[in-house]
Scaffold this active site. Structure first.
Site, mmCIF file in Angstrom:
data_model
loop_
_atom_site.group_PDB
_atom_site.id
_atom_site.type_symbol
_atom_site.label_atom_id
_atom_site.label_comp_id
_atom_site.label_asym_id
_atom_site.label_seq_id
_atom_site.Cartn_x
_atom_site.Cartn_y
_atom_site.Cartn_z
ATOM 1 C CG ASN A 8 4.755 52.840 0.163
ATOM 2 O OD1 ASN A 8 5.764 52.153 0.252
ATOM 3 N ND2 ASN A 8 3.765 52.536 -0.661
ATOM 4 C CE LYS A 15 3.719 55.482 -3.375
ATOM 5 N NZ LYS A 15 2.741 54.743 -4.215
ATOM 6 N NE ARG A 101 3.256 48.501 0.701
ATOM 7 C CZ ARG A 101 3.765 48.236 -0.491
ATOM 8 N NH1 ARG A 101 4.539 49.119 -1.086
ATOM 9 N NH2 ARG A 101 3.516 47.096 -1.085
ATOM 10 C CG HIS A 190 -1.450 43.751 -3.192
ATOM 11 N ND1 HIS A 190 -1.593 43.072 -4.389
ATOM 12 C CD2 HIS A 190 -0.470 44.670 -3.414
ATOM 13 C CE1 HIS A 190 -0.758 43.555 -5.279
ATOM 14 N NE2 HIS A 190 -0.065 44.525 -4.708
ATOM 15 C CG HIS A 218 -4.782 45.126 -5.182
ATOM 16 N ND1 HIS A 218 -4.888 46.174 -4.281
ATOM 17 C CD2 HIS A 218 -3.692 45.404 -5.944
ATOM 18 C CE1 HIS A 218 -3.907 47.034 -4.504
ATOM 19 N NE2 HIS A 218 -3.162 46.593 -5.514
ATOM 20 C CG LEU A 219 -7.672 42.982 -10.765
ATOM 21 C CD1 LEU A 219 -8.715 42.795 -11.862
ATOM 22 C CD2 LEU A 219 -6.844 41.718 -10.571
ATOM 23 N NE ARG A 251 5.865 41.904 -9.277
ATOM 24 C CZ ARG A 251 5.262 42.551 -8.285
ATOM 25 N NH1 ARG A 251 4.086 42.134 -7.843
ATOM 26 N NH2 ARG A 251 5.835 43.607 -7.734
ATOM 27 N N GLY A 340 -5.669 50.092 -9.968
ATOM 28 C CA GLY A 340 -5.736 50.786 -11.252
ATOM 29 C C GLY A 340 -6.527 50.085 -12.324
ATOM 30 C CD GLU A 394 -2.323 49.397 -1.012
ATOM 31 O OE1 GLU A 394 -1.628 48.462 -0.567
ATOM 32 O OE2 GLU A 394 -2.198 49.881 -2.146
#
Length: 406
Positions: A8, A15, A101, A190, A218-219, A251, A340, A394
């Protein structure tokens, strides 16, 4: 034992994870960061359960280095040095492929794709839709191809899972010719997380994926919701960019576009400034001064009105999307929280589902408050809708899609 390396890549970091595809066990994970700066950093970690028993301890084995890393190619050499020095051995775990990714696949890529020169050209052209992400993803691909020239490289796109959206779901109500010319539509993001979580949920409840109506939330610092019918994404909250939809760490999410017109007319604010405002200085950070939900909750508990309002706005928006997606699906069987905030903030989960008991959604307070990193049910036994907390993975999903393509 064969493995897949998942990469990624960002503009100044990347990563990676090495995954054994026979067991789906993570063998190593790492981070190369501060690429191009005077002093770069490498972190290489081997999970305790991936260490041979004679060397095993209760903690993961982590090694760090600080050294100049001028570009991504140098970063991959540093990564290879870490594997050589600290393991696991890539000769004992030969690579089947490298999975990458890639954030934006536009309308062109709707599944995992073997990377060739034409694919790279398309990823570069799609940078117009994701200028902060696709160029960085491409840098990582090209560096990885130099490091591993003899194995296939596969692109897995964040947008691909949402390619099943109907025109009613993805179209913006603007001039059609203008929208077509400039590719203005909802793409969603996502996708690897939403796909992974929905499949894990089906396995957990013991029902075929094809017969379930699901909502996945997905938070994280970035946040998105999706409505999934029979394993297919039918609606999602992010749009042309990851800015649309839910309130996020920095955001704004959904906003009346006339706000920007008004700001320009009143203050002369430039478009670049508006971009920074909405993407980096809004959301929880803009409303409360804290972009991390943990800090927001702590400040709210001490009576900070800005933090309380930020939390209330966050939950109000989230609950609205849950209701919207229940209507779009015609009911829901499973609601899953991930990432998270979704995995760790019991207060968010409780507030988002409070008042929805009439729709068959009942939380168990004890289960919801339980501290755990495992996939678990948090709904009450008499809840007709199953509510789950599912740790997303992921990287594993990218590896699975890479292997499936091979």
């Amino acid at each position: 034992m064969s493995a897949i390396l998942v990469v990624n890549s960002g503009s100044s970091s990347f990563k990676y994870q090495l995954i054994d595809m026979d067991t789906e066990q993570m063998l190593a994970t790492g981070l190369i960061e501060r690429i191009g700066e005077e002093s770069g950093r490498s972190v290489h970690t081997i999970p305790w359960d991936a260490v041979p028993s004679v060397d095993r301890s209760d903690a993961p084995q982590t090694t760090e280095r600080t050294l100049p890393i001028p570009d991504h190619a140098a970063g991959f050499r540093v990564m290879l040095d870490a594997f050589d020095a600290h393991g696991p051995s890539l000769s004992r775990h030969p690579l089947l492929a490298v999975g990458h990714r890639v954030v934006h696949g536009g309308k062109r890529f709707f599944e995992a794709t073997l990377i060739n020169n034409l694919v790279k050209i398309n990823i570069e052209e799609l940078a117009e839709l994701a200028p902060l992400h696709n160029p960085a993803n491409l840098q990582g691909i090209e560096a990885a191809q130099k490091a591993f020239p003899d194995v296939p490289h596969v692109a897995v796109f964040d947008t691909a899972f949402h390619s099943t959206l109907s025109p009613a779901a993805y179209s913006y109500a603007i001039d059609d010719e203008l929208a077509r010319k400039h590719r203005l539509r909802k793409y969603g993001f996502h996708g690897t997380s939403h796909k992974f979580v929905s499949e894990e949920a089906a396995a957990f409840v013991g029902r075929p994926l094809g017969e379930l109506k699901q909502i996945v939330l997905h938070l994280g610092n970035g946040a998105s919701a999706s409505a999934i019918d029979g394993g297919r994404s039918v609606e999602t909250s992010m749009g042309l960019t990851p800015l649309e939809g839910l309130v996020m760490g920095t955001r704004s999410g959904d906003i009346d576009p006339a706000v920007l017109i008004h700001l320009h007319r009143r203050t002369g604010m430039r478009f670049d400034d508006m971009d920074v405002l909405l993407n980096r200085k809004s959301g929880l950070l803009g409303m409360s001064g804290a972009g991390d939900m943990r800090d927001v909750l702590e400040r709210s508990a001490t009576g900070d009105e800005r933090a309380t309002t930020a939390f209330d706005v966050y939950v109000h928006r989230l609950k609205g999307y849950i209701g919207n997606y229940m209507a779009q699906l015609g009911g829901v069987d499973v609601i899953s929280f991930t990432a998270g905030v979704g995995e760790n903030a019991a207060a968010v989960r409780k507030a988002a589902l409070s008042g929805l008991e009439g729709f068959g959604i009942r939380l168990s307070d004890d289960r919801n408050e339980e501290k755990s990193r495992d996939l678990r049910r948090i709904s009450a036994d008499d809840s007709t809708v199953v509510v789950l907390v599912i740790p997303t993975n992921e990287e594993l999903e990218i590896a699975r899609q890479t292997l499936a393509l091979l």
